[in-house]
Design a protein around this motif. Structure first.
Motif, short mmCIF file in Angstrom:
data_model
loop_
_atom_site.label_atom_id
_atom_site.label_comp_id
_atom_site.label_asym_id
_atom_site.label_seq_id
_atom_site.Cartn_x
_atom_site.Cartn_y
_atom_site.Cartn_z
N GLY A 287 0.81 -1.21 0.00
CA GLY A 287 0.00 0.00 0.00
C GLY A 287 0.84 1.26 0.00
O GLY A 287 0.51 2.23 0.68
N VAL A 288 1.92 1.25 -0.77
CA VAL A 288 2.84 2.40 -0.75
C VAL A 288 3.00 3.02 -2.12
O VAL A 288 3.99 3.69 -2.40
CB VAL A 288 4.23 1.98 -0.20
N GLY A 289 2.02 2.81 -3.01
CA GLY A 289 2.10 3.43 -4.32
C GLY A 289 2.20 2.41 -5.44
O GLY A 289 2.63 1.27 -5.24
N GLY A 290 1.80 2.86 -6.63
CA GLY A 290 1.74 1.98 -7.78
C GLY A 290 3.09 1.45 -8.22
O GLY A 290 3.17 0.37 -8.80
N ARG A 291 4.15 2.19 -7.97
CA ARG A 291 5.46 1.74 -8.44
C ARG A 291 5.86 0.43 -7.76
O ARG A 291 6.46 -0.44 -8.39
CB ARG A 291 6.51 2.82 -8.15
N ALA A 292 5.54 0.30 -6.49
CA ALA A 292 5.86 -0.92 -5.77
C ALA A 292 5.21 -2.13 -6.42
O ALA A 292 5.82 -3.20 -6.55
CB ALA A 292 5.43 -0.80 -4.31
N GLU A 293 3.96 -1.97 -6.86
CA GLU A 293 3.25 -3.08 -7.48
C GLU A 293 3.85 -3.45 -8.84
O GLU A 293 3.90 -4.62 -9.21
CB GLU A 293 1.76 -2.75 -7.62
N LYS A 294 4.31 -2.47 -9.57
CA LYS A 294 4.96 -2.76 -10.85
C LYS A 294 6.27 -3.50 -10.64
O LYS A 294 6.59 -4.44 -11.37
CB LYS A 294 5.21 -1.46 -11.62
N MET A 295 7.02 -3.10 -9.61
CA MET A 295 8.27 -3.78 -9.30
C MET A 295 8.01 -5.20 -8.82
O MET A 295 8.76 -6.13 -9.15
CB MET A 295 9.06 -2.99 -8.26
N ARG A 296 6.95 -5.38 -8.04
CA ARG A 296 6.59 -6.72 -7.57
C ARG A 296 6.18 -7.59 -8.76
O ARG A 296 6.54 -8.77 -8.84
CB ARG A 296 5.46 -6.65 -6.55
N ALA A 297 5.42 -7.03 -9.70
CA ALA A 297 5.00 -7.78 -10.88
C ALA A 297 6.22 -8.23 -11.70
O ALA A 297 6.22 -9.34 -12.26
CB ALA A 297 4.08 -6.92 -11.75
N ASN A 298 7.24 -7.40 -11.75
CA ASN A 298 8.46 -7.77 -12.47
C ASN A 298 9.16 -8.94 -11.79
O ASN A 298 9.79 -9.77 -12.47
CB ASN A 298 9.40 -6.57 -12.58
N LEU A 299 9.08 -9.02 -10.46
CA LEU A 299 9.65 -10.16 -9.75
C LEU A 299 8.81 -11.41 -9.98
O LEU A 299 9.36 -12.50 -10.19
CB LEU A 299 9.75 -9.85 -8.25
N VAL A 300 7.49 -11.27 -9.94
CA VAL A 300 6.61 -12.41 -10.19
C VAL A 300 6.93 -13.03 -11.56
O VAL A 300 6.95 -14.25 -11.73
CB VAL A 300 5.13 -11.99 -10.11
N ALA A 301 7.21 -12.16 -12.53
CA ALA A 301 7.52 -12.63 -13.88
C ALA A 301 8.83 -13.41 -13.94
O ALA A 301 9.06 -14.18 -14.87
CB ALA A 301 7.57 -11.45 -14.85
N MET A 302 9.68 -13.22 -12.93
CA MET A 302 10.96 -13.92 -12.90
C MET A 302 10.77 -15.41 -12.63
O MET A 302 11.61 -16.23 -13.02
CB MET A 302 11.86 -13.29 -11.84
N GLY A 303 9.70 -15.79 -11.93
CA GLY A 303 9.44 -17.20 -11.68
C GLY A 303 9.25 -17.50 -10.21
O GLY A 303 9.36 -16.63 -9.34
N THR A 304 9.00 -18.77 -9.92
CA THR A 304 8.74 -19.20 -8.54
C THR A 304 10.00 -19.61 -7.81
O THR A 304 10.04 -19.62 -6.58
CB THR A 304 7.78 -20.39 -8.53
N GLY A 305 11.02 -19.97 -8.55
CA GLY A 305 12.26 -20.41 -7.93
C GLY A 305 12.44 -21.91 -7.91
O GLY A 305 13.50 -22.41 -7.51
N GLU A 306 11.43 -22.64 -8.35
CA GLU A 306 11.54 -24.10 -8.36
C GLU A 306 12.59 -24.55 -9.38
O GLU A 306 12.55 -24.19 -10.53
CB GLU A 306 10.19 -24.72 -8.70
N GLY A 307 13.54 -25.32 -8.89
CA GLY A 307 14.56 -25.90 -9.78
C GLY A 307 15.67 -24.97 -10.21
O GLY A 307 16.45 -25.33 -11.08
N VAL A 308 15.76 -23.74 -9.61
CA VAL A 308 16.82 -22.83 -10.06
C VAL A 308 18.18 -23.17 -9.47
O VAL A 308 19.21 -22.75 -9.98
CB VAL A 308 16.47 -21.35 -9.72
N GLY A 309 18.19 -23.91 -8.36
CA GLY A 309 19.47 -24.25 -7.73
C GLY A 309 20.00 -23.12 -6.87
O GLY A 309 19.26 -22.24 -6.45
N TYR A 310 21.33 -23.14 -6.64
CA TYR A 310 21.97 -22.17 -5.75
C TYR A 310 23.24 -21.63 -6.40
O TYR A 310 23.95 -22.33 -7.10
CB TYR A 310 22.30 -22.82 -4.40
N SER A 311 23.51 -20.34 -6.13
CA SER A 311 24.67 -19.69 -6.75
C SER A 311 25.98 -20.22 -6.19
O SER A 311 26.91 -20.53 -6.94
CB SER A 311 24.59 -18.17 -6.51
#
Length: 314
Positions: A287-311
């Protein structure tokens, strides 16, 4: 011409910004209280996401080790999680324009563009272990210490094309903090023979520098810089002696970016911490502005993390 911040980052591998959050402000006091509460909850087993002594990299254990045996925790994970007490205060800081404007400068973004280029990544808390001092070994965040000089040179070039990374990361101190140790300039070169052959926990490498932060100061640093952390144990029964906000913000890849390989590397670096398991939840909106939601959507688009392994391992 690159900004002063970017010039320092490109030359030294880090840049310190004094009093990014004035320590005399109400904002600072509220943020420090939220961080203290988060740490207490984690030490007592109420918050289930943490970094434990003596482990340096994920995956993390599911139980907090007893402080008397190993020192307990050295980090609190997922400050932006929907279930985190104080999440609103942490979100206000993470998405604050004072932070994001520095990130934009360091990433060389065109501020006139309407499309949101930034990606919400990680936001955690670094704390003092209990009863035992703790140290991280010398490392670069995404380049294994086993890399040969040729491999290391190629990886350094691919992770910072044109001298810029695809993300910016920072520490902001809520208590005076001298835990981060770096080798200035090492983000632009392969390790020397001395560095390559040194003990992973070597107390002093040639040219190293202790980054000293006062409460309210921030340091932005290149994740390729050769660095380590040294954590002094908190006094038994005393106040928290280290509360350092540790965040990263990424830049959304385009078709003209670094390629699918680098996208996978960044996705692994971020999603290995488990953020993809909750960021898509219906109650994860900010609830801190629309920009936060756009940034969160960009992370969602990155994936769930299943099977990515570790750096990195260890």
């Amino acid at each position: 011409m690159p900004s002063t911040y970017l010039q320092s980052l490109q030359k030294e591998g880090f840049v310190v910004i004094p009093s990014l959050i004035p320590p005399s402000s109400k904002e600072f006091a509220t943020l420090k209280q939220a961080a203290t509460t988060a740490t207490t909850n984690t030490r007592t087993g109420t918050w289930p996401y943490f970094r434990t002594v003596p482990k340096q990299f994920p995956p993390w254990p599911t139980n907090v080790p007893p402080p008397a045996s190993e020192g307990g925790i050295w980090g609190v994970q997922h400050l932006l999680h929907p279930d985190m007490p104080g999440r609103e205060e942490f979100a206000k800081f993470y998405f604050d324009e004072r932070i994001l404007s520095v990130v934009e400068e360091l990433l060389g973004l065109d501020l006139a563009e309407n499309d949101e280029k930034l990606v919400m990544e990680l936001f955690n808390l670094l704390v003092a272990p209990e009863t035992h001092d703790f140290a991280l070994r010398w490392h670069r965040d995404d380049i294994p210490e086993t890399a040969s000089p040729d491999e290391e040179e190629k990886l350094l070039a691919s992770k910072s094309p044109g001298g810029r990374q695809s993300h910016a990361q920072y520490n902001l101190a809520l208590c005076d903090d001298a835990s981060l140790i770096v080798v200035p300039g090492s983000h632009r070169r392969v390790r020397t023979e001395t560095e390559r052959n040194a003990d992973p926990y070597e107390n002093e490498l040639p040219g190293q520098l202790v980054v000293e932060l006062k409460a309210g100061d921030a340091v932005f640093y290149d994740s390729n810089i050769l660095h380590r952390g040294v954590y002094k144990a908190k006094e038994e029964g005393g106040e928290e002696s280290r509360l350092t906000l540790h965040g990263s913000v990424g830049i959304k890849e385009t078709d003209g970016g670094e390629g699918d390989g680098s996208k996978k590397v960044r996705a692994t670096a971020v999603l290995q911490h488990g953020v993809g398991a909750w960021v898509h939840r219906g109650d994860a909106a900010f609830g801190v502005g629309g920009r936060a939601e756009k940034m969160r959507a960009n992370l969602v688009a990155m994936g769930t993390g299943e099977g990515v392994g570790y750096s990195l391992q260890g």
